[in-house]
Design an enzyme around this catalytic site. Structure first.
Site, PDB file in Angstrom:
ATOM      1  N   ASP A 124     -77.691  37.455   5.267  1.00 33.81           N
ATOM      2  CA  ASP A 124     -76.258  37.185   5.286  1.00 33.81           C
ATOM      3  C   ASP A 124     -75.928  35.928   6.078  1.00 33.81           C
ATOM      4  O   ASP A 124     -76.781  35.344   6.740  1.00 33.81           O
ATOM      5  CB  ASP A 124     -75.504  38.405   5.850  1.00 33.81           C
ATOM      6  CG  ASP A 124     -76.196  39.018   7.069  1.00 33.81           C
ATOM      7  OD1 ASP A 124     -77.010  38.331   7.716  1.00 33.81           O
ATOM      8  OD2 ASP A 124     -75.930  40.184   7.375  1.00 33.81           O
ATOM      9  N   HIS A 176     -74.239  50.066   8.850  1.00 32.74           N
ATOM     10  CA  HIS A 176     -74.264  49.046   7.786  1.00 32.74           C
ATOM     11  C   HIS A 176     -75.574  48.260   7.817  1.00 32.74           C
ATOM     12  O   HIS A 176     -76.150  48.048   8.870  1.00 32.74           O
ATOM     13  CB  HIS A 176     -73.053  48.111   7.864  1.00 32.74           C
ATOM     14  CG  HIS A 176     -73.062  47.119   8.998  1.00 32.74           C
ATOM     15  ND1 HIS A 176     -72.117  47.114   9.995  1.00 32.74           N
ATOM     16  CD2 HIS A 176     -73.877  46.078   9.269  1.00 32.74           C
ATOM     17  CE1 HIS A 176     -72.355  46.119  10.841  1.00 32.74           C
ATOM     18  NE2 HIS A 176     -73.421  45.481  10.424  1.00 32.74           N
ATOM     19  N   GLU A 212     -70.621  46.870   4.755  1.00 29.81           N
ATOM     20  CA  GLU A 212     -69.814  47.729   5.609  1.00 29.81           C
ATOM     21  C   GLU A 212     -69.592  49.091   4.947  1.00 29.81           C
ATOM     22  O   GLU A 212     -69.794  49.230   3.735  1.00 29.81           O
ATOM     23  CB  GLU A 212     -68.469  47.037   5.847  1.00 29.81           C
ATOM     24  CG  GLU A 212     -68.582  45.676   6.507  1.00 29.81           C
ATOM     25  CD  GLU A 212     -68.934  45.752   7.994  1.00 29.81           C
ATOM     26  OE1 GLU A 212     -69.457  46.797   8.444  1.00 29.81           O
ATOM     27  OE2 GLU A 212     -68.688  44.768   8.710  1.00 29.81           O
TER      28      GLU A 212
HETATM   29  N1  LIG Z   1     -75.018  41.284   9.782  1.00 30.32           N
HETATM   30  C1  LIG Z   1     -75.686  41.713  10.944  1.00 30.32           C
HETATM   31  C2  LIG Z   1     -76.612  42.850  10.570  1.00 30.32           C
HETATM   32  O1  LIG Z   1     -77.573  42.382   9.646  1.00 30.32           O
HETATM   33  C3  LIG Z   1     -77.275  43.391  11.819  1.00 30.32           C
HETATM   34  O2  LIG Z   1     -78.187  44.404  11.475  1.00 30.32           O
HETATM   35  C4  LIG Z   1     -76.212  43.925  12.744  1.00 30.32           C
HETATM   36  C5  LIG Z   1     -76.753  44.571  13.992  1.00 30.32           C
HETATM   37  O3  LIG Z   1     -77.053  43.645  14.966  1.00 30.32           O
HETATM   38  P1  LIG Z   1     -77.855  43.976  16.266  1.00 30.32           P
HETATM   39  O4  LIG Z   1     -79.279  44.000  15.870  1.00 30.32           O
HETATM   40  O5  LIG Z   1     -77.528  42.847  17.179  1.00 30.32           O
HETATM   41  O6  LIG Z   1     -77.383  45.278  16.767  1.00 30.32           O
HETATM   42  O7  LIG Z   1     -75.388  42.833  13.101  1.00 30.32           O
HETATM   43  C6  LIG Z   1     -74.729  42.150  12.043  1.00 30.32           C
HETATM   44  O8  LIG Z   1     -73.705  42.937  11.553  1.00 30.32           O
END
Ligand SMILES: N[C@@H]1[C@@H](O)[C@H](O)[C@@H](COP(=O)(O)O)O[C@@H]1O
Length: 290
Positions: A72, A143, A148
């Site tokens: 993304d 998600h 989402e």
């Molecule tokens: N788009 C990204 C996701 O791909 C990721 O998995 C999530 C969790 O991030 P973290 O690993 O910092 O908790 O953050 C964002 O929303």
């Protein structure tokens, strides 16, 4: 689906990095037949990336014939903004390894036609024959990528409005200022991730405990989009102890016992039918076969 539980985020990163290394080495990629990997951003994969960089530095792994597709990217954030996913990926991984820049694919959140950009991305994935292994993390609401709650489980790459919870969660990367977090992103769909031949998801920390329980102990549900992993024939979730807080004790024991039996099987490589399976397990180095 397999669930592998490790003590903490560091040992999760050790496991996942070794797993990816084993997969790439086993695949033995070439220029004509590259290993196609899907990659996430966020704090969850940072330890894995650090270890992959280490493997490249010590010569035990090469990304020369690896093609990557990121999950993304924010819409409207300049590519060189420190919080863009382009910057994140180059900073944490790509600039330290021998991947060929033309083999790196990241959605362009500033494309003049965002819809066309998403369609082009899907087509490019197809042109490589699909993704071999998609690595992912999850948000506290379960998600995957930016899919989402309520996203279609067969969704493809598209423009997505971010949930307020995600904007709040990601404000920590924008100096805690919610107003600075983009409200739109381009993201691969749940269907895009699930089309990969293998899916590996990292889930660490108590803030993800509820999501982990919803995703593996309850039904497949678009409100917890990573729960789609239950329908995948080759999927692996690697979590730490903190993330198991909301799981039933019997769930934790079950998955730990499976891992223990597999470890024992590997030790019995020379014993008839058991030996056959043990050999396969060992050959795969680690196995996420469901
Ligand atoms: N788009 C990204 C996701 O791909 C990721 O998995 C999530 C969790 O991030 P973290 O690993 O910092 O908790 O953050 C964002 O929303």
């Amino acid at each position: 689906m397999r669930l592998v539980i490790r003590d903490d985020a560091d040992t999760v990163a050790d496991y996942v990095a070794e797993y990816i290394k084993a997969r790439i080495l086993q695949f033995a990629p070439t220029a004509r037949r590259p290993f196609v990997i899907g990659l996430p951003t966020g704090s969850s994969p940072i330890g894995v990336y650090k270890r992959l960089v280490g493997f490249c530095a010590d010569g035990s792994l090469s990304f020369k014939h690896v093609v990557s597709f990121n999950m993304d990217e924010y819409v409207g954030l300049p590519r060189d903004h420190p919080e863009s996913y382009h910057s994140f990926m180059w900073h944490h991984l790509f600039k330290h390894i021998d991947i060929q820049p033309e083999n790196v694919n990241i959605l362009d959140g500033n494309a003049p036609d965002l819809q066309a950009e998403c369609e082009k991305y899907e087509a490019k994935i197809q042109s490589y024959g699909g993704i071999e292994l998609f690595l992912g993390g999850i948000g506290p609401d379960g998600h995957i990528a930016f899919n989402e709650p309520g996203s279609s489980l067969s969704s493809r790459t598209r423009v997505k409005t971010l949930a307020y919870e995600t904007i709040l969660a990601n404000a920590r990367f924008f100096g805690g200022d919610v107003a600075k977090v983009p409200m739109l992103a381009l993201t691969v769909g749940v269907g895009t991730v699930m089309d990969a031949r293998e899916v590996v998801v990292i889930i660490t920390g108590a803030s993800k405990a509820n999501a982990l329980a919803k995703c593996i102990e309850e039904g497949v549900n678009h409100m917890w989009t990573v729960s789609a992993i239950q329908t995948h024939s080759r999927s692996l979730v690697v979590c730490d102890d903190d993330a198991t807080l909301e799981l039933h004790v019997k769930t934790v024991r079950y998955f730990k016992s499976i891992e223990k039996v597999q470890d024992e099987l590997i030790g019995r490589e020379n014993l008839g039918l058991y030996g056959q399976v043990a050999g396969l397990l060992k050959q795969a180095s680690l196995s996420s076969d469901s």
